[in-house]
Design an enzyme around this catalytic site. Sequence first.
Site, PDB file in Angstrom:
ATOM      1  N   LYS A   1      -1.474  -7.888  -4.775  1.00 58.21           N
ATOM      2  CA  LYS A   1      -2.336  -6.727  -4.514  1.00 58.21           C
ATOM      3  C   LYS A   1      -1.477  -5.479  -4.342  1.00 58.21           C
ATOM      4  O   LYS A   1      -0.580  -5.444  -3.487  1.00 58.21           O
ATOM      5  CB  LYS A   1      -3.182  -6.924  -3.255  1.00 58.21           C
ATOM      6  CG  LYS A   1      -4.045  -5.689  -2.976  1.00 58.21           C
ATOM      7  CD  LYS A   1      -4.866  -5.757  -1.707  1.00 58.21           C
ATOM      8  CE  LYS A   1      -5.557  -4.410  -1.482  1.00 58.21           C
ATOM      9  NZ  LYS A   1      -6.103  -4.249  -0.153  1.00 58.21           N
TER      10      LYS A   1
ATOM     11  N   LYS B   1     -15.420  23.414 -19.540  1.00 65.83           N
ATOM     12  CA  LYS B   1     -16.159  23.571 -20.800  1.00 65.83           C
ATOM     13  C   LYS B   1     -15.457  24.513 -21.784  1.00 65.83           C
ATOM     14  O   LYS B   1     -15.477  24.278 -22.988  1.00 65.83           O
ATOM     15  CB  LYS B   1     -17.560  24.122 -20.525  1.00 65.83           C
ATOM     16  CG  LYS B   1     -18.516  23.071 -20.007  1.00 65.83           C
ATOM     17  CD  LYS B   1     -19.902  23.647 -19.828  1.00 65.83           C
ATOM     18  CE  LYS B   1     -20.762  22.651 -19.086  1.00 65.83           C
ATOM     19  NZ  LYS B   1     -22.096  23.132 -18.793  1.00 65.83           N
TER      20      LYS B   1
ATOM     21  N   ASP C   1     -25.794  21.955 -24.394  1.00 65.58           N
ATOM     22  CA  ASP C   1     -26.459  22.817 -23.405  1.00 65.58           C
ATOM     23  C   ASP C   1     -27.396  23.799 -24.106  1.00 65.58           C
ATOM     24  O   ASP C   1     -28.472  24.127 -23.609  1.00 65.58           O
ATOM     25  CB  ASP C   1     -25.419  23.651 -22.634  1.00 65.58           C
ATOM     26  CG  ASP C   1     -24.712  22.834 -21.561  1.00 65.58           C
ATOM     27  OD1 ASP C   1     -25.247  21.799 -21.164  1.00 65.58           O
ATOM     28  OD2 ASP C   1     -23.614  23.254 -21.153  1.00 65.58           O
TER      29      ASP C   1
ATOM     30  N   MET D   1     -27.537  26.789  -5.549  1.00 66.63           N
ATOM     31  CA  MET D   1     -27.306  25.344  -5.668  1.00 66.63           C
ATOM     32  C   MET D   1     -26.987  24.761  -4.294  1.00 66.63           C
ATOM     33  O   MET D   1     -26.401  25.441  -3.458  1.00 66.63           O
ATOM     34  CB  MET D   1     -26.124  25.106  -6.628  1.00 66.63           C
ATOM     35  CG  MET D   1     -25.914  23.668  -6.988  1.00 66.63           C
ATOM     36  SD  MET D   1     -24.882  23.535  -8.467  1.00 66.63           S
ATOM     37  CE  MET D   1     -23.246  23.612  -7.798  1.00 66.63           C
TER      38      MET D   1
ATOM     39  N   HIS E   1       0.837  -1.208   0.000  1.00 64.85           N
ATOM     40  CA  HIS E   1       0.000   0.000   0.000  1.00 64.85           C
ATOM     41  C   HIS E   1       0.864   1.247   0.000  1.00 64.85           C
ATOM     42  O   HIS E   1       1.849   1.317   0.715  1.00 64.85           O
ATOM     43  CB  HIS E   1      -0.904   0.020   1.242  1.00 64.85           C
ATOM     44  CG  HIS E   1      -1.852  -1.135   1.288  1.00 64.85           C
ATOM     45  ND1 HIS E   1      -1.456  -2.396   1.682  1.00 64.85           N
ATOM     46  CD2 HIS E   1      -3.160  -1.227   0.949  1.00 64.85           C
ATOM     47  CE1 HIS E   1      -2.490  -3.220   1.598  1.00 64.85           C
ATOM     48  NE2 HIS E   1      -3.530  -2.544   1.152  1.00 64.85           N
TER      49      HIS E   1
END
Length: 510
Positions: A149, A293, A331, A431, A122
Amino acid sequence: MTLLCVPLVAKTVEQMMADMAAAKACGADLVEIRLDHLSDFEPRRDLPLLVGDRPLPVLVTYRPKWEGGEYEGDDKQRFEALCLAMELGAEYVDVELKVADDFVRLISGKKPDNFKLIVSSHNYQSTPSSEELSSLVARIQAAGADIVKIATTAVDIVDVTRMFQVIVHCQVPMIGLVMGERGLISRLLCPKFGGYLTFGTLGVGKESAPGQPTISDLLNVYNIRQIGADTKIFGIVGKPVGHSKSPVLLNAAFKSVGLDAVYVPLLVDDLVNFLNAYSSTDFAGFSCTIPHKEAAVGCCDKVDPIAKSIGAVNTIIRRPSDGKLIGYNTDYVGAISAIEDGIRGSQGVGKETVSPLAGKVFVIIGAGGAGKALAYGAKEKGAKVVIANRTYERARELANLIGGHALTLAELETFHPEDGMILANTTSIGMQPNVNETPIRKQALGSYSVVFDAVYTPRATRLLREAEESGATVVSGLEMFIRQAMGQFELFTNLTAPENLMRDTVMRYT
Ligand code: NAP
């Protein structure tokens, strides 16, 4: 087939047994018993129950503090408990690479036929280079692992590509996971790249490592049992992206038409790096959201003329014939058609040729990606466009670009050239979690006959509630969300979007 494993991190044996039954009921293939999480663990008393009475195959792990677990004692007692679990019939035991040689010596010649040893490593800080990961795999194999792993940490979503590469080339079964939100696709796309198992929790707060999704989402949102080597990958690129309902919606739509595709959230910091790293044709298309965007326009090989005029791309497809990236904007149609239909519905008129926006004053709050799409669309429909934005300079630039008028947010409060105007909020004001905020005072709403809010979480924003109280027709951002997603589905698949299913899905999940 990638196995679905539920990690069990309860503090008591009773709760672990209950969680094991719940995992089976959810459809898990196995559970990981994290002995180090039990607060009063007594191997000879507890393991016969936990392992002996198991309703599912078990992986037994007793993780020490020095490898990110909870166990603080010595290795002798730890190994004794793991050996006992093996003798009681546990299908898997996990032991850390650092001490694997000692453990392998201890169980040498005693391994039951159906038993598999997982040797794990890990890294809670980062994901090493491909070379370092490959050499780690070799060391874990050499230590005597039946299953390798490796769990690392994603500093950037690009890190996950190295783990995928290593899994694909590994000669023995491998669990390769990248922890953290930026590593989520390492967990969701395991079956595509041949990972031995992936973890899915029983619920939020029951994770054994950062970034684990729930088993319910793996099965019901991402349809993980259907993912295979040929599955095409689509996703939403954004930051933040965890709140997006697009994965729920697009996966349901893909499933309903029997498409071998999955749609995943992609937490992306740097769009250029992301697109360079995920350049294979397996990654067939992307939705773009905040804040990518506008940058997406410059990242595409070709941009649809409307998206170019808007200056924002919310959909990228990888053209199958040559792998080129093509940008679109759905959109614009989504929002404008939702507002037009809202007005027509309130007036009881059908779809005539003239847009009900023609000649109207159309006020847009916000000048970002959504603001630009609405400004372009309203102008196209013959409206007189007015842009109000927090950063006035951006409002002015957009107004100049499309031939409109710019306002400051303060000016907006008293802006009243005529009655019956249309208002569209395209900022994130209101929001969740800031549901008490609104972009304009209620007193100023009297001049508007139609109010649209791009925000759709919550469905009824404060702006929409106050607009309704002021007598306006309101149009929800949810309608835009559904329509822009239908547009994306059609660009991604070349199929007609399953509208009813998409509407039902959105209503169920929002
Ligand atoms: P964006 O490009 O980042 O633009 C954000 C706009 O909001 C900018 O004009 C910004 O003003 C303004 N703004 C942000 N916080 C503000 C605040 N506290 N006070 C005043 N103005 C603020 O984002 P976007 O992609 O256009 O998205 C904007 C909103 O539309 C988001 O809530 C998004 O979820 C929603 N949206 C909904 C849909 C849908 O389908 N319903 C689709 C797209 C977007 P400055 O220029 O001053 O920074």
